[in-house]
Motif scaffolding. Structure first.
Motif: not given
Length: 326
Positions: A38-43, A63-70, A188-190, A207-211
Motif C-alpha cells: 500500500f501507499a506510504a502512511g497507511g496502517p 530492512v528497507v521498506i518499498e511501497n508497491v500499491a494497487g 488508506t493513507g491517501p 486503529i494504528v492509522n487513526l489515533v
C-alpha cells in the motif's frame, strides 16, 4: 609405492580444495527489502516501519521498506511472492491480502495458504468507524441511522477491493443495508487524507492509522469494533455500546517470505521479528497506536500459517454473505 602415494594424495587434495573454498556468508549479508503493498502512511506501512526498524538492528542489515500499491494490496504481494526465495525480499501482508483476497479476486494469482513462507504475526489492528469531522451525527447511533437513511448520498473511502478497509466496511454496510458510493484509493493513507479534507464522508480503518488524527480532532471517531474500549482511544465507545454488536472485527498485519525460502533464513527472520515484539520501546509504539499484541500463538511461522488458513475460510463465508465476493 606409487599407488600408496596416490591414495594418500587424494584425501590431501580434497582437504586442500575444501580449505580453499570460501565459507558461505552468514545471512543476511546485504540489506533486505520489505514490500508493503500500500501507499506510504497507511496502517500496514506504519506497522511495517515500526517492526522493520528493530529487525534491522537485530539482523545487522537494514530492512528497507518499498511501497508497491494497487488492487487492494494484491499487486505488491504478488510481486513479492515471485521474488527469489533467498530472504532478501519479504513482505508485510494483512487480513485483506492473506485472508479476504481469494473471495474478491477469483483470478488471484497467488494462494495465501500455499505460496508463502510465513514468518510471524506483527500486530492485530482493531477497526474504527470514522467520518469527516463535520459529519452531522453526534454519536454512533445517530451515525448508523444517518447511513441507513441516506447511504446513496454518502461516499465511503477504502484502500481497494480486498483491502481491510474495503472488507470491513463491506460487512458494516451489509449489516445496515447501506449502499454508499465506494471511492477507491491506492491505500488508506491517501483515503484518510481525503477524509481529513472532507472530500469523503466515512470509512472503516485500522486503529494504528487513526489515533493521531482522532486525537487532533481532524476526523470524528464513532465506534471501535471491539467488545471493550481500546486503551489507545478510551473515549471512543464500542460498536456494542452503540447498538451494533454484530460489527466486531480486528484486522492484522504479518510478515511473509516467498515460498521456498530456506528454513534457516525463515528462522532467522522469525527470531528478529520476535525480538522486535519483545522490545519494550517497540511494543509501546504499537500499543500507543492501538495495536493488539495479545495473539502470541500466531507470532511463529506455524501459528501464522494456521491463522491464514482460518482467515481465508472466514472471509470467504462473510464476503459471500455480504455480496462483496465475486
Amino acid at each position: 609405492m606409487h599407488r600408496a602415494a596416490a591414495r594418500l594424495a587424494v584425501p590431501l587434495l580434497a582437504a586442500a580444495a575444501l580449505a580453499a573454498t570460501p565459507a558461505r556468508a552468514a545471512y543476511p549479508e546485504r540489506p533486505i527489502t520489505m514490500i508493503v503493498p500500500f501507499a506510504a502512511g497507511g496502517p500496514t506501512d506504519v506497522v511495517a516501519r515500526i517492526v522493520a526498524e528493530h529487525m534491522s538492528r537485530t539482523l545487522g542489515q537494514q530492512v528497507v521498506i518499498e511501497n508497491v500499491a494497487g488492487a487492494g494490496g494484491t499487486t505488491g504481494i504478488l510481486r513479492a511472492s515471485q521474488a527469489a526465495p533467498d530472504g532478501y525480499t519479504i513482505m508485510m501482508g494483512h487480513m485483506g491480502t492473506h485472508g479476504a483476497a481469494p473471495a474478491v479476486y477469483p483470478d488471484l494469482k497467488y494462494d495465501p495458504r500455499t505460496d508463502f513462507a510465513p514468518i510471524g504475526l506483527a500486530a492485530g489492528t482493531p477497526i474504527v468507524v470514522v467520518a469527516r469531522k463535520d459529519f452531522p451525527a453526534k454519536d454512533f447511533k445517530e451515525f448508523v441511522a444517518k447511513v441507513k437513511a441516506d447511504s446513496e448520498k454518502l461516499n465511503e473511502a477504502h484502500a481497494g477491493v480486498g483491502s481491510v478497509s474495503f472488507t470491513t466496511c463491506s460487512l458494516f454496510n451489509s449489516l445496515l443495508g447501506a449502499k454508499p458510493t465506494r471511492v477507491v484509493y491506492r491505500g488508506t493513507g491517501p483515503a484518510l487524507n481525503d477524509l481529513v479534507a472532507g472530500q469523503v464522508d466515512y470509512m472503516c480503518d485500522q486503529i494504528v492509522n487513526l489515533v493521531p488524527q482522532i486525537q487532533a480532532g481532524t476526523i470524528k471517531a464513532y465506534a471501535v469494533a471491539l467488545p471493550e474500549r481500546s486503551p489507545a482511544l478510551p473515549d471512543v465507545p464500542t460498536t456494542k455500546e452503540g447498538g451494533l454488536p454484530e460489527f466486531q472485527v480486528t484486522a492484522w498485519n504479518a510478515v511473509f517470505a516467498p515460498k521456498g525460502t530456506p528454513p534457516a533464513v525463515v528462522k532467522r527472520l522469525s527470531q528478529a521479528l520476535l525480538a522486535s515484539l519483545d522490545d519494550a520501546a517497540t511494543r509501546k509504539r504499537l500499543l500507543d497506536l492501538g495495536g493488539d499484541l495479545s495473539n502470541t500463538a500466531a507470532r511463529t511461522p506455524e501459528g501464522l500459517q494456521k491463522l491464514v488458513e482460518s482467515e481465508v475460510a472466514r472471509w470467504n463465508k462473510v464476503l459471500k454473505a455480504t455480496g462483496a465476493a465475486k
